[in-house]
Design an enzyme around this catalytic site. Sequence first.
Site, mmCIF file in Angstrom:
data_model
loop_
_atom_site.group_PDB
_atom_site.id
_atom_site.type_symbol
_atom_site.label_atom_id
_atom_site.label_comp_id
_atom_site.label_asym_id
_atom_site.label_seq_id
_atom_site.Cartn_x
_atom_site.Cartn_y
_atom_site.Cartn_z
ATOM 1 N N ASP A 175 0.782 -1.158 -0.097
ATOM 2 C CA ASP A 175 -0.140 0.151 -0.164
ATOM 3 C C ASP A 175 0.928 1.161 -0.094
ATOM 4 O O ASP A 175 0.574 2.254 -0.600
ATOM 5 C CB ASP A 175 -1.026 -0.077 1.229
ATOM 6 C CG ASP A 175 -0.337 0.100 2.553
ATOM 7 O OD1 ASP A 175 0.708 -0.686 2.573
ATOM 8 O OD2 ASP A 175 -0.961 0.410 3.531
ATOM 9 N N ARG A 230 5.324 4.587 6.257
ATOM 10 C CA ARG A 230 4.967 4.272 7.599
ATOM 11 C C ARG A 230 5.032 2.964 7.933
ATOM 12 O O ARG A 230 5.440 2.193 7.153
ATOM 13 C CB ARG A 230 3.492 4.966 7.755
ATOM 14 C CG ARG A 230 2.565 4.231 6.959
ATOM 15 C CD ARG A 230 0.930 4.902 7.175
ATOM 16 N NE ARG A 230 0.053 3.987 6.312
ATOM 17 C CZ ARG A 230 -0.944 4.514 5.698
ATOM 18 N NH1 ARG A 230 -1.316 5.822 5.870
ATOM 19 N NH2 ARG A 230 -1.953 3.688 5.361
ATOM 20 N N ASP A 231 4.587 2.749 9.074
ATOM 21 C CA ASP A 231 4.541 1.345 9.550
ATOM 22 C C ASP A 231 3.479 0.425 9.092
ATOM 23 O O ASP A 231 2.620 0.045 9.752
ATOM 24 C CB ASP A 231 4.581 1.295 11.347
ATOM 25 C CG ASP A 231 3.409 2.289 11.772
ATOM 26 O OD1 ASP A 231 2.707 2.948 10.906
ATOM 27 O OD2 ASP A 231 3.169 2.103 12.977
ATOM 28 N N GLU A 232 3.394 0.174 7.647
ATOM 29 C CA GLU A 232 2.529 -0.560 7.337
ATOM 30 C C GLU A 232 2.995 -1.697 6.000
ATOM 31 O O GLU A 232 3.587 -2.549 6.329
ATOM 32 C CB GLU A 232 1.137 0.466 6.750
ATOM 33 C CG GLU A 232 0.027 -0.329 6.466
ATOM 34 C CD GLU A 232 -1.078 0.363 6.679
ATOM 35 O OE1 GLU A 232 -1.160 1.059 7.167
ATOM 36 O OE2 GLU A 232 -2.169 -0.354 6.326
ATOM 37 N N ASP A 277 -6.103 -2.817 -3.047
ATOM 38 C CA ASP A 277 -5.548 -1.961 -3.568
ATOM 39 C C ASP A 277 -4.663 -2.644 -4.747
ATOM 40 O O ASP A 277 -4.592 -1.976 -5.825
ATOM 41 C CB ASP A 277 -3.995 -1.269 -2.813
ATOM 42 C CG ASP A 277 -4.738 -1.012 -1.138
ATOM 43 O OD1 ASP A 277 -5.652 -1.298 -0.848
ATOM 44 O OD2 ASP A 277 -3.986 0.094 -0.934
ATOM 45 N N GLU A 300 -2.723 8.912 -0.783
ATOM 46 C CA GLU A 300 -3.524 8.071 -0.244
ATOM 47 C C GLU A 300 -5.008 8.639 -0.317
ATOM 48 O O GLU A 300 -5.789 7.819 -0.392
ATOM 49 C CB GLU A 300 -3.122 7.632 1.105
ATOM 50 C CG GLU A 300 -3.967 6.718 1.860
ATOM 51 C CD GLU A 300 -3.672 6.251 3.168
ATOM 52 O OE1 GLU A 300 -2.665 7.047 3.666
ATOM 53 O OE2 GLU A 300 -3.933 5.196 3.416
HETATM 54 C C1 RAM Z 1 -5.017 1.193 4.860
HETATM 55 C C2 RAM Z 1 -4.138 0.666 4.050
HETATM 56 C C3 RAM Z 1 -4.650 0.250 2.723
HETATM 57 C C4 RAM Z 1 -6.002 -0.032 2.682
HETATM 58 C C5 RAM Z 1 -6.666 -0.520 4.205
HETATM 59 C C6 RAM Z 1 -8.212 -0.744 4.339
HETATM 60 O O1 RAM Z 1 -4.459 1.121 6.170
HETATM 61 O O2 RAM Z 1 -3.283 1.739 3.686
HETATM 62 O O3 RAM Z 1 -4.500 0.931 1.392
HETATM 63 O O4 RAM Z 1 -6.667 -1.180 1.806
HETATM 64 O O5 RAM Z 1 -6.196 0.502 4.997
#
Ligand code: RAM
Length: 923
Positions: A501, A505-507, A514, A771
Amino acid sequence: MSDSVMPGASQLLSKHVEESQAASLRAEHLTCEMLVNPLGTDEPHPGFSWQVVGTGYNRLQSAYRIIVSDDRQTVAEGLGTHWDTGHIQSDESLHIVYRGRPLSPFTRYYWTVELWDENGSNSAAAQIAWFETGLMGGTWPATWIMAPDVGPEGKLPPAGTSYDNEFSLDPCLYLRCSFTIGRPVVSARLYATALGVYKASLNGDPVGDHEFAPGWTDYAKRLSYQTFDITSNLVLGDNVLAALISDGWYSGYVGYNRRKPAAHYGNKPEFLAFLRIVYEDGEVETIGTGPHWQAGRGALVYSDFLKGEKCDATLAALGWDRPGFLASGWRLCGAGRGTPAKLEAQREEPIRVQMEIPAVAVRAAPDGSWVFDFGQNIVGRVRLRLAAPRGTSVSIRHAEALNPDGSLYTANLRSAPAHDIYVASGESEELYEPQFTFHGFRYAAVSGLPSQPSLHAAVARVLGNDLRRTSSFETSSELINRLHANIAWSQRGNFLAVPTDCPQRDERLGWTADAQVFFHTAAYLADVSAFYRKWLVDVQDAQSEDGAFPDVAPQICSDRNGAPAWGDAGVLVPFWHYERYGDVRILRDHYPSMRRWMNYVGRANPEGLRLHELNLNYGDWLSLDGTASKPVLATAYYALTAQVMAKTAEILEHAEDLAEYTRLHEKIRSSFQRAFIDAAGRVQGGTQTAYLLGLYTGMFPTELEEAAFGHFVADLEAHDWHLTTGFIGVRHLCPILTAYGRPDLAYHLVLDTTYPSWGYSIVNGATTVWERWDGWTQDRGFQTPSMNSFNHYAFGAVGEWLYGSMAGIGAAGQTGAFKHFSLSPAPGKGIEWCSAAFDSPRGSIRAAWRRHPDGISYEFAIPANTTANIILFREVDARILLNNQEIADDQDIHKVTLSLGSGNYQVNVWHKPTSHAQACNNL
Ligand code: RAM
């Protein structure tokens, strides 16, 4: 509106055929398992593909012959000792599956293909391509190794600093093994993998240029290994094979639920490898990892995706990776725990450094650091050139944006420090680039330097899977060009191991919605066939017992499964992949899991509306009009997946399933109509996305489609001609407007620069796709830092429309991986010209148009062995010239379809026969 295939076109074509003194066809871009000359495959029946290239018109492959041998010369002489298909009457050129003698492990096979054209003439010899098998499931002559046991005796000396409490990181581990080569070697390979990430070297030279190998998979189930050709790195005498390993995805931090000790897979990195040496006398020797390897520490203290890296050059173990190193203080390795996972040769392009970007400015920040601006938001890291006294600690922090005072805006990184530290050795010039971390940034603040750095002291190194770029796109509008570039940049950086995504960040997770909304755009911009095929295995591996596909794959957030439009990716992407790349094996491999998903949804929703088992039901994520269309969205996706299942069952010849899914689709459609659509064609919730999904999935009764489209347009108008769509609706905005006859509104949306629009982000400095529509606004500044990435490709799904409709490649349909496709450009107000090229699986397609005072000129290229329908709209009295010859006309025809074979075409649509048009005709 009338609609016709121009009769004159085919006559013209036969003329072209006669005229074309076409040279023989050529097979180019030979691939095996979707990769060019793959080194190390475990596939016992690899698929061969090529592009057919030939000048002239209406070129067709009428037959092919593939030959395969384990000897290059034999293939050069036209002999296939392992497989010779003979002369096969077929126009197929994609994924011809190997059916020759069983393939042996550790063997290089050579292959080529001969073609026959439409007249039965034979092609010139194609290049000779190759593939090399890996272990093919065999046992590894090596054992897993890791750091020595922790304990007063076994403990390695610490690597310097202690780690802060928040992040407990494993020190990077240095591993080495000496061996002697006593006689000439003809070939040598390294097979290697890690639980963690690794870089190998031989006698101090890096082995290969992969980054973050072995990549990310569900490590509990499967692990990729890499193959490297190291023949030229070995020397007679003493050699040292070495590896540096770090936590990576295995035992490092990733995602928002990042905390250790609950590392997602394991606690400490491990390494497994062996060298396979073939001597001139034919003897084979293997040297594998095992208890005799030595482990030590060096300059790399720790390295982590979220935290960043620390490298202390004063701790460098100089020469550790070369012969002659006195490994005092080093210990014998500990035995690794290993893994029950399946070890498989890597099936996708590796991650590599893609390019370097120089800084465009360097300025002092309020805290005294020096902020480098790279002019582009990227994914990668900084390479810093410096001179500083020994022990000087230099720090590099990263950010996508700046605060008004010029300092880094890091709030949106959430808990990811993205902070690299380098402790200088004191040499006159030092070069530092982190090894096992990546960041999402445009700005890097460097502090601790003894003096002001020059602009050239830092470059940004861009990382991502090394995918072949397959397109170019340019228009007269700088705004559109920037939009296209932003989409490409967001793909480049976020296609890192899996489609993630965001990178900062911490992801950094493989969110399934996506990845599905962006699939078609991604597949225009790059060859994503091997990349998505690999990720689809991650999706399959993550399917839960009860059949739910995950919201993220690889699944490291066990609470996230089965949301509508997220889980549905497990059905949709295999099918779209097949449509786009033509490999039916994808459907076969995924069909059982696709069925399990359908059963999972069906069990909970017997009435045909998807109202239950919605899990985290994100709806039209980050839309601007609330979440009113959630049941509509979920049910539209249910219908779409049922339809895709019916098509898949048909392709795979499962007659009963075809009947079952056709019935299911009908049931969902009628339930949808009863529950959500009123007599005036209004859909429940009334959001733009509700209409878009209803239209895209064919949920409206045919007679209400126009009305529904009208309500959708009214909603756009009610929002002052602005979009409100989130992640799920955005993909369909411009395509539906164009398909229903309002391309003008699609143009309005992509050219708009007022909030909310793509253009709004661009006029406010975006160099990647944001985003959120309101990531930053003039009124409110930055959105909430808890979720505000500036590099998220989902809204970039509009790229599909840029290629498909603005340029016109494929929007009105394509079949057979571009065996047959539409060329239907939709010129619109605000753009003077547009020129695009797309290297499809079957060859390069081009579409371009330009406005003139009297009409529009078009240029098209249709690759050999394909056909296309050129679809154009004109004023009824306009003249149409195909390659400067007027084609038979019918004054009532508004939509004109020219069915053409391969070749280069120029089509002029002149509104009035004025002198300008005449002049152009004569050119
Ligand atoms: C966010 C992510 C992603 C999305 C979800 C639901 O944290 O960045 O893009 O698919 O949530």
